[in-house]
Design a protein around this motif. Structure first.
Motif, PDB file in Angstrom:
ATOM      1  N   LEU A 142      33.965  26.352  -0.369  1.00 40.13           N
ATOM      2  CA  LEU A 142      34.340  26.668  -1.747  1.00 40.13           C
ATOM      3  C   LEU A 142      34.110  25.472  -2.667  1.00 40.13           C
ATOM      4  O   LEU A 142      33.498  25.596  -3.741  1.00 40.13           O
ATOM      5  CB  LEU A 142      35.810  27.083  -1.796  1.00 40.13           C
TER       6      LEU A 142
ATOM      7  N   TRP B 270      27.595  24.694  -8.507  1.00 37.60           N
ATOM      8  CA  TRP B 270      27.565  25.616  -9.642  1.00 37.60           C
ATOM      9  C   TRP B 270      28.130  24.981 -10.924  1.00 37.60           C
ATOM     10  O   TRP B 270      28.132  25.603 -11.972  1.00 37.60           O
ATOM     11  CB  TRP B 270      28.377  26.868  -9.340  1.00 37.60           C
TER      12      TRP B 270
ATOM     13  N   GLU C 152      34.383  33.256  -0.767  1.00 32.42           N
ATOM     14  CA  GLU C 152      34.337  32.053  -1.604  1.00 32.42           C
ATOM     15  C   GLU C 152      33.530  32.297  -2.878  1.00 32.42           C
ATOM     16  O   GLU C 152      33.879  31.793  -3.953  1.00 32.42           O
ATOM     17  CB  GLU C 152      33.752  30.885  -0.813  1.00 32.42           C
ATOM     18  N   ASP C 153      32.469  33.077  -2.770  1.00 32.42           N
ATOM     19  CA  ASP C 153      31.690  33.424  -3.966  1.00 32.42           C
ATOM     20  C   ASP C 153      32.517  34.274  -4.918  1.00 32.42           C
ATOM     21  O   ASP C 153      32.436  34.111  -6.144  1.00 32.42           O
ATOM     22  CB  ASP C 153      30.413  34.166  -3.569  1.00 32.42           C
TER      23      ASP C 153
ATOM     24  N   LEU D 141      37.345  26.260 -11.687  1.00 28.17           N
ATOM     25  CA  LEU D 141      38.088  26.570 -10.468  1.00 28.17           C
ATOM     26  C   LEU D 141      39.467  25.921 -10.510  1.00 28.17           C
ATOM     27  O   LEU D 141      40.479  26.566 -10.187  1.00 28.17           O
ATOM     28  CB  LEU D 141      37.311  26.085  -9.245  1.00 28.17           C
TER      29      LEU D 141
ATOM     30  N   ARG E 244      30.322  24.639  -3.142  1.00 27.11           N
ATOM     31  CA  ARG E 244      29.664  25.553  -4.087  1.00 27.11           C
ATOM     32  C   ARG E 244      30.154  25.327  -5.510  1.00 27.11           C
ATOM     33  O   ARG E 244      29.377  25.418  -6.462  1.00 27.11           O
ATOM     34  CB  ARG E 244      29.901  27.004  -3.664  1.00 27.11           C
ATOM     35  N   ALA E 245      31.431  25.047  -5.676  1.00 26.48           N
ATOM     36  CA  ALA E 245      31.948  24.772  -7.023  1.00 26.48           C
ATOM     37  C   ALA E 245      31.222  23.588  -7.650  1.00 26.48           C
ATOM     38  O   ALA E 245      30.900  23.607  -8.849  1.00 26.48           O
ATOM     39  CB  ALA E 245      33.456  24.497  -6.962  1.00 26.48           C
TER      40      ALA E 245
ATOM     41  N   LEU F 127      34.815  32.017  -6.919  1.00 25.28           N
ATOM     42  CA  LEU F 127      34.109  31.248  -7.938  1.00 25.28           C
ATOM     43  C   LEU F 127      33.605  32.140  -9.068  1.00 25.28           C
ATOM     44  O   LEU F 127      33.641  31.740 -10.249  1.00 25.28           O
ATOM     45  CB  LEU F 127      32.946  30.487  -7.309  1.00 25.28           C
TER      46      LEU F 127
ATOM     47  N   GLU G 254      33.709  23.205 -11.098  1.00 19.13           N
ATOM     48  CA  GLU G 254      34.920  22.572 -10.573  1.00 19.13           C
ATOM     49  C   GLU G 254      36.084  22.637 -11.562  1.00 19.13           C
ATOM     50  O   GLU G 254      37.227  22.883 -11.178  1.00 19.13           O
ATOM     51  CB  GLU G 254      34.621  21.112 -10.206  1.00 19.13           C
TER      52      GLU G 254
END
Length: 326
Positions: free
Chosen positions: A250, A257, A202-203, A263, A253-254, A206, A260
């Motif tokens: 995911l 960070w 997932e990291d 992503l 975290r989006a 992103l 969104e």
């Protein structure tokens, strides 16, 4: 009814597939495709598909020769960089260094390490480790260089052949806690010794979307193949990225960070370029307002998905700030 000739987008889709369909390149626009594909980092995989999967796909000899020479060069360049890097860091102990981007993807997403060009090495580490690791690399003829690409790296070093970008606050100075989470979740890269790791799935998604946004989506199209494979679980490989996305993690975290929008944009591009990714990519789309989605679709997704475009999008600096939460 006669079949229509392959478009530039059709040609891209066929030659970027890991299982290309035969007979789909009739009338392909080779004059437009070849030089564009080389610039976009697509030539190595395209050459392999033409020569070994498609029986040359009715491509003219000049196109085959040009693509094949790039493939051979990519294999040699990647092997030189990665073997030399392994020789340098293999015995390093007591550190946690995360190899990101192309060097992390070449052996986990692609059936052959030569398919994914590795222009430079990108590494994430604690801020306190940057100078120490740079000093370690200095013992192997790596010297500081200016960050001419404005990558956001804390330090850039090179030995004249390989550029290594050292990152610490990869998410910016206000999100150091979130960046520390990338280090904590990173998975071992035992082939490079006990100190090397790669981002969790997932990291990695992103970080790829963030790189797209920071570059104003003026990125090589091979990066969209990276994201295609990350989103669909790298089913050809059976490795660390070969699993379904944890969509709740995911999206959480989006949001943390503030990525969104980036992503959404990157996943939407991948869906348009590779319709077969739609189920996995659509399930991972962040819940943006309709007006925001329409703006991103109109100003970024649509223009970026036009193959052959060689210049950055107009007004992209404003959109870049929108995408990266600045």
């Amino acid at each position: 009814m006669a079949m229509s000739a392959a478009s530039l987008l059709d040609t891209f889709r066929v030659l970027s597939s890991f299982d290309p369909p035969r007979g789909a390149l009739r009338g392909a626009p080779w004059e437009a495709y070849v030089d564009w594909a080389i610039v976009q980092g697509l030539a190595p995989l395209a050459a392999y598909n033409l020569e070994y999967r498609l029986g040359a796909g009715n491509a003219p000899e000049w196109a085959r020769d040009k693509l094949l020479s790039i493939y051979q060069g990519s294999v040699n360049d990647n092997v030189m960089k990665l073997v030399n890097f392994k020789r340098i860091v293999g015995a390093l102990e007591g550190r946690k260094l995360v190899l990101m981007g192309p060097a992390s993807f070449a052996d986990t997403l692609y059936p052959h390490v030569g398919f994914r060009p590795v222009p430079e090495l990108q590494m994430l580490m604690k801020r306190l480790d940057v100078e120490g690791f740079a000093g370690f690399l200095a013992n192997h003829e790596f010297v500081p260089e200016p960050d001419t690409e404005n990558s956001g790296a804390t330090k850039v070093v090179s030995d004249g052949r390989t550029v290594i970008l050292l990152y610490s606050d990869v998410l910016g100075p206000r999100r150091r806690e979130q960046a520390a989470g990338i280090l904590e979740r990173a998975k071992p890269m035992r082939v490079y010794g006990p100190s090397l790791f790669r981002p969790d799935l997932e990291d990695a998604v992103l970080l790829t979307a963030m790189e797209h946004a920071r570059q104003g989506y003026a990125v090589p199209w091979v990066s969209f193949i990276d994201l295609r494979e990350l989103v669909t679980g790298a089913k050809w490989m059976g490795g660390v990225y070969s699993r379904p996305l944890d969509v709740p993690a995911l999206l959480s975290r989006a949001a943390e960070w503030r990525l969104e929008r980036a992503l959404y944009t990157s996943l939407s591009i991948v869906t348009r370029l590779f319709p077969e990714t739609a189920p996995a990519a659509t399930a991972a789309l962040p819940p943006l307002r309709r007006a925001t989605r329409e703006l991103l679709d109109r100003t970024v997704v649509g223009p970026v998905c036009t193959p052959g475009q060689t210049s950055a999008l107009k007004g992209m600096e404003r959109v870049r700030r929108l995408l990266t939460g600045q």
